[in-house]
Write a protein that holds these residues in place. Structure first.
Motif, PDB file in Angstrom:
ATOM      1  N   VAL A  90      13.369 -16.380 -11.007  1.00  0.00           N
ATOM      2  CA  VAL A  90      12.619 -15.977 -10.161  1.00  0.00           C
ATOM      3  C   VAL A  90      12.601 -14.588 -10.232  1.00  0.00           C
ATOM      4  O   VAL A  90      12.051 -13.503 -10.131  1.00  0.00           O
ATOM      5  CB  VAL A  90      12.386 -16.262  -8.753  1.00  0.00           C
ATOM      6  CG1 VAL A  90      11.489 -15.153  -7.240  1.00  0.00           C
ATOM      7  CG2 VAL A  90      11.819 -17.978  -8.703  1.00  0.00           C
ATOM      8  N   GLU A  91      14.313 -14.298  -9.706  1.00  0.00           N
ATOM      9  CA  GLU A  91      14.667 -12.797  -9.341  1.00  0.00           C
ATOM     10  C   GLU A  91      14.389 -11.620 -10.928  1.00  0.00           C
ATOM     11  O   GLU A  91      13.955 -10.517 -10.752  1.00  0.00           O
ATOM     12  CB  GLU A  91      16.001 -13.168  -9.537  1.00  0.00           C
ATOM     13  CG  GLU A  91      16.595 -11.281  -9.454  1.00  0.00           C
ATOM     14  CD  GLU A  91      18.138 -11.364  -9.170  1.00  0.00           C
ATOM     15  OE1 GLU A  91      18.298 -10.490  -7.978  1.00  0.00           O
ATOM     16  OE2 GLU A  91      19.027 -12.290  -9.405  1.00  0.00           O
ATOM     17  N   ARG A  92      14.523 -12.987 -12.020  1.00  0.00           N
ATOM     18  CA  ARG A  92      13.842 -12.163 -13.460  1.00  0.00           C
ATOM     19  C   ARG A  92      12.495 -11.741 -13.483  1.00  0.00           C
ATOM     20  O   ARG A  92      12.089 -10.438 -13.641  1.00  0.00           O
ATOM     21  CB  ARG A  92      14.685 -13.246 -14.502  1.00  0.00           C
ATOM     22  CG  ARG A  92      14.175 -12.327 -15.745  1.00  0.00           C
ATOM     23  CD  ARG A  92      14.960 -13.104 -17.243  1.00  0.00           C
ATOM     24  NE  ARG A  92      13.657 -13.362 -18.232  1.00  0.00           N
ATOM     25  CZ  ARG A  92      12.462 -13.062 -18.731  1.00  0.00           C
ATOM     26  NH1 ARG A  92      11.965 -14.372 -18.158  1.00  0.00           N
ATOM     27  NH2 ARG A  92      12.405 -12.985 -19.758  1.00  0.00           N
ATOM     28  N   ALA A  93      12.240 -12.644 -12.853  1.00  0.00           N
ATOM     29  CA  ALA A  93      10.031 -12.275 -13.043  1.00  0.00           C
ATOM     30  C   ALA A  93      10.048 -11.532 -12.223  1.00  0.00           C
ATOM     31  O   ALA A  93       9.293 -10.585 -12.560  1.00  0.00           O
ATOM     32  CB  ALA A  93       9.938 -13.550 -12.669  1.00  0.00           C
ATOM     33  N   ILE A  94      10.537 -11.398 -11.433  1.00  0.00           N
ATOM     34  CA  ILE A  94      10.124  -9.807 -10.191  1.00  0.00           C
ATOM     35  C   ILE A  94      10.852  -8.401 -11.117  1.00  0.00           C
ATOM     36  O   ILE A  94       9.836  -7.542 -11.143  1.00  0.00           O
ATOM     37  CB  ILE A  94      10.708 -10.182  -9.134  1.00  0.00           C
ATOM     38  CG1 ILE A  94      10.020 -11.220  -7.815  1.00  0.00           C
ATOM     39  CG2 ILE A  94      10.636  -8.693  -8.188  1.00  0.00           C
ATOM     40  CD1 ILE A  94      11.503 -11.886  -6.669  1.00  0.00           C
ATOM     41  N   LYS A  95      11.673  -8.574 -11.223  1.00  0.00           N
ATOM     42  CA  LYS A  95      12.164  -7.039 -11.715  1.00  0.00           C
ATOM     43  C   LYS A  95      11.323  -7.206 -13.417  1.00  0.00           C
ATOM     44  O   LYS A  95      11.411  -6.299 -13.352  1.00  0.00           O
ATOM     45  CB  LYS A  95      13.645  -7.914 -12.537  1.00  0.00           C
ATOM     46  CG  LYS A  95      14.421  -6.460 -13.076  1.00  0.00           C
ATOM     47  CD  LYS A  95      15.805  -7.043 -13.632  1.00  0.00           C
ATOM     48  CE  LYS A  95      17.257  -5.038 -13.803  1.00  0.00           C
ATOM     49  NZ  LYS A  95      17.994  -5.547 -13.882  1.00  0.00           N
ATOM     50  N   LEU A  96      11.101  -8.078 -14.260  1.00  0.00           N
ATOM     51  CA  LEU A  96      10.459  -7.705 -15.027  1.00  0.00           C
ATOM     52  C   LEU A  96       8.868  -7.055 -14.927  1.00  0.00           C
ATOM     53  O   LEU A  96       8.288  -6.001 -15.208  1.00  0.00           O
ATOM     54  CB  LEU A  96      10.273  -9.292 -16.324  1.00  0.00           C
ATOM     55  CG  LEU A  96      11.011  -9.044 -17.174  1.00  0.00           C
ATOM     56  CD1 LEU A  96      10.582 -10.586 -17.697  1.00  0.00           C
ATOM     57  CD2 LEU A  96      11.684  -8.543 -18.069  1.00  0.00           C
TER      58      LEU A  96
END
Length: 139
Positions: free
Chosen positions: A105-111
């Protein structure tokens, strides 16, 4: 892309997207509006939230995450003087699913924020944009 905005009356306008959708925009009564629709600056925040949410959901689905729901609450501050640009924007995502990975989830938001969301990248040129999230397990 193309769009069209037509003045209706007072301070009311209708926006028509190139894809054939319409939305009414209006100003507050103190500016001559009748509060019949969203404010143009609110539209910018809605566009940002829609763009970011689209990316987050798509990235999580591609990551084989069992996402069931995604909502983003957006809060923003504007400059006191004209032009009253956004100076700070905070997006708080609530993601619901089964066995969701906080890292994904954190990676998706950052991307979304750094690579895919055009609205976020444009607005970040003027405003500090921050993100937070919470995950809820679906019942």
């Amino acid at each position: 892309m193309k769009a069209r905005v037509k003045w209706l009356d007072n301070m009311s306008f209708v926006g028509e997207s190139g894809s054939g959708h319409s939305i009414v925009m209006d100003g507050p009564p103190e500016s001559g509006g009748r509060n019949l629709g969203v404010r143009p600056m609110e539209m910018l925040l809605l566009g940002l939230g829609g763009c970011a949410s689209f990316d987050v959901v798509l990235i999580l689905k591609k990551s084989k995450q069992q996402i069931i729901d995604c909502e983003v609450q957006i809060e923003a501050d504007r400059a006191d003087k004209e032009p009253k640009v956004f100076t700070r924007i905070h997006l708080h995502f609530t993601v619901i699913g089964r066995g969701l990975s906080a890292e994904k989830v954190e990676r998706a938001i950052k991307l979304s924020a750094e690579k895919y969301c055009s609205a976020s990248i444009m607005l970040a040129q003027m405003a500090e944009i921050t993100h937070a999230f919470e995950i809820h397990e679906a019942s």
